[in-house]
Write an enzyme that holds these catalytic residues in place. Sequence first.
Site, PDB file in Angstrom:
ATOM      1  N   ASN A 176       0.866  -1.181   0.000  1.00 22.02           N
ATOM      2  CA  ASN A 176       0.000   0.000   0.000  1.00 22.02           C
ATOM      3  C   ASN A 176       0.903   1.233   0.000  1.00 22.02           C
ATOM      4  O   ASN A 176       1.486   1.568   1.020  1.00 22.02           O
ATOM      5  CB  ASN A 176      -0.884  -0.047   1.269  1.00 22.02           C
ATOM      6  CG  ASN A 176      -1.726   1.200   1.425  1.00 22.02           C
ATOM      7  OD1 ASN A 176      -1.811   2.041   0.521  1.00 22.02           O
ATOM      8  ND2 ASN A 176      -2.355   1.330   2.579  1.00 22.02           N
ATOM      9  N   LYS A 224       0.054   4.258  -0.319  1.00 21.68           N
ATOM     10  CA  LYS A 224      -0.621   5.449   0.224  1.00 21.68           C
ATOM     11  C   LYS A 224      -0.378   6.634  -0.735  1.00 21.68           C
ATOM     12  O   LYS A 224      -0.295   6.426  -1.938  1.00 21.68           O
ATOM     13  CB  LYS A 224      -0.150   5.728   1.656  1.00 21.68           C
ATOM     14  CG  LYS A 224      -0.218   4.454   2.505  1.00 21.68           C
ATOM     15  CD  LYS A 224      -0.069   4.669   3.960  1.00 21.68           C
ATOM     16  CE  LYS A 224      -0.199   3.330   4.673  1.00 21.68           C
ATOM     17  NZ  LYS A 224      -0.140   3.441   6.115  1.00 21.68           N
ATOM     18  N   HIS A 265      -9.534   1.062   4.767  1.00 22.17           N
ATOM     19  CA  HIS A 265      -8.270   1.287   5.480  1.00 22.17           C
ATOM     20  C   HIS A 265      -8.533   2.250   6.639  1.00 22.17           C
ATOM     21  O   HIS A 265      -9.346   3.169   6.517  1.00 22.17           O
ATOM     22  CB  HIS A 265      -7.219   1.863   4.525  1.00 22.17           C
ATOM     23  CG  HIS A 265      -5.854   1.880   5.141  1.00 22.17           C
ATOM     24  ND1 HIS A 265      -5.465   2.847   6.035  1.00 22.17           N
ATOM     25  CD2 HIS A 265      -4.806   1.025   5.017  1.00 22.17           C
ATOM     26  CE1 HIS A 265      -4.218   2.580   6.428  1.00 22.17           C
ATOM     27  NE2 HIS A 265      -3.805   1.483   5.835  1.00 22.17           N
ATOM     28  N   GLU A 289      -6.977   4.686   7.715  1.00 17.42           N
ATOM     29  CA  GLU A 289      -6.776   6.105   7.384  1.00 17.42           C
ATOM     30  C   GLU A 289      -8.021   6.676   6.703  1.00 17.42           C
ATOM     31  O   GLU A 289      -8.370   7.832   6.890  1.00 17.42           O
ATOM     32  CB  GLU A 289      -5.515   6.260   6.513  1.00 17.42           C
ATOM     33  CG  GLU A 289      -4.256   6.097   7.368  1.00 17.42           C
ATOM     34  CD  GLU A 289      -3.032   5.575   6.633  1.00 17.42           C
ATOM     35  OE1 GLU A 289      -3.002   5.600   5.396  1.00 17.42           O
ATOM     36  OE2 GLU A 289      -2.098   5.123   7.323  1.00 17.42           O
ATOM     37  N   GLU A 292      -5.512  -5.008  10.564  1.00 17.84           N
ATOM     38  CA  GLU A 292      -4.491  -3.991  10.801  1.00 17.84           C
ATOM     39  C   GLU A 292      -4.813  -3.213  12.075  1.00 17.84           C
ATOM     40  O   GLU A 292      -5.644  -2.291  12.052  1.00 17.84           O
ATOM     41  CB  GLU A 292      -4.451  -3.003   9.625  1.00 17.84           C
ATOM     42  CG  GLU A 292      -4.080  -3.629   8.300  1.00 17.84           C
ATOM     43  CD  GLU A 292      -3.522  -2.574   7.348  1.00 17.84           C
ATOM     44  OE1 GLU A 292      -2.380  -2.742   6.910  1.00 17.84           O
ATOM     45  OE2 GLU A 292      -4.210  -1.590   7.068  1.00 17.84           O
ATOM     46  N   GLY A 346       2.329   2.227  10.616  1.00 20.98           N
ATOM     47  CA  GLY A 346       3.274   3.327  10.438  1.00 20.98           C
ATOM     48  C   GLY A 346       3.987   3.751  11.709  1.00 20.98           C
ATOM     49  O   GLY A 346       4.624   4.798  11.763  1.00 20.98           O
ATOM     50  N   SER A 361       3.318  -2.251  10.362  1.00 28.23           N
ATOM     51  CA  SER A 361       4.759  -2.307  10.599  1.00 28.23           C
ATOM     52  C   SER A 361       5.394  -3.656  10.248  1.00 28.23           C
ATOM     53  O   SER A 361       6.313  -4.108  10.932  1.00 28.23           O
ATOM     54  CB  SER A 361       5.085  -1.906  12.047  1.00 28.23           C
ATOM     55  OG  SER A 361       4.647  -0.583  12.289  1.00 28.23           O
TER      56      SER A 361
HETATM   57  P1  PGA Z   1       2.798   0.158   7.591  1.00 31.65           P
HETATM   58  O1  PGA Z   1       1.345   0.409   6.954  1.00 31.65           O
HETATM   59  O2  PGA Z   1       3.338  -1.109   7.034  1.00 31.65           O
HETATM   60  O3  PGA Z   1       3.601   1.365   7.175  1.00 31.65           O
HETATM   61  O4  PGA Z   1       2.624   0.095   9.072  1.00 31.65           O
HETATM   62  C1  PGA Z   1       0.444  -0.645   6.749  1.00 31.65           C
HETATM   63  C2  PGA Z   1      -0.837  -0.140   6.146  1.00 31.65           C
HETATM   64  O5  PGA Z   1      -1.251   0.991   6.449  1.00 31.65           O
HETATM   65  O6  PGA Z   1      -1.488  -0.847   5.354  1.00 31.65           O
END
Ligand code: PGA
Length: 244
Positions: free
Chosen positions: A9, A11, A90, A92, A159, A165, A197
């Site tokens: 992803n 983003k 997601h 976010e 997640e 992140g 992560s």
């Molecule tokens: P990350 O993000 O691996 O940077 O923690 C995962 C995601 O948001 O799908």
Amino acid sequence: MRQKLIAGNWKMNGTREMAKNLCGALESQNAVEVVICPPATLIRECFGFSPSSVKVGGQDCHESSEGAFTGSISAGMLRDAGAEYVILGHSERRAQFGESDTLIMKKLEASHKEGLKVILCVGETLEEREEGQTLNVVSRQLSMLPPCVNSENTVIAYEPVWAIGTGKVASLEQIAEVHAAIRSQVGEKTRILYGGSVKADNAVEILSLVDVDGALVGGASLKADSFNAIIKAATQVSLQAKAA
Ligand code: PGA
């Protein structure tokens, strides 16, 4: 046996130059399904530069098929650009754009109608975990799955919001507990990814858990070296499982 899936992803990151370099350096692996989800502007670009076995996906779509929705992109448009997958729900999108479970299910139906496969994200916030609500939250997020959902067209991604992140990966016990709960809700055939992560150095142990069928990778999918290392880890785990 469920085939492992590693999805990247990106983003809101990436330029044509970056896409060309990164996709050109991806190593395709037959044992593992690989999907990259760049910003929509780069879907065609990634399609052209990746090994043919690498699939491309969008990061979100609108619930309608067309119309006066300035700035939005429909599932059909993603498909038309070459996408095979779309990430929906997601955290976010849920937190920053106020997306509800009801809206996410409408997007999911719109995506399936266009033949897109969905990576549906679920997961609890830190507050919800501390209140002991994790399994309730995840079960609620999965409670409205429409009849169009099956193990071919839908992948669940667990997640934990606090692990995204942040470099704070969930413990193996925490991942195993939530994946087992999701498994009991969605059945044996549906793939369940872990995200939050995931890096080259923790991928093998996470991907070796029985109910973990792959990873949704954010930060570490932005560099070919780290993403390739995670794909390799998934390949190693898959081959070992096959041999066992
Ligand atoms: P990350 O993000 O691996 O940077 O923690 C995962 C995601 O948001 O799908």
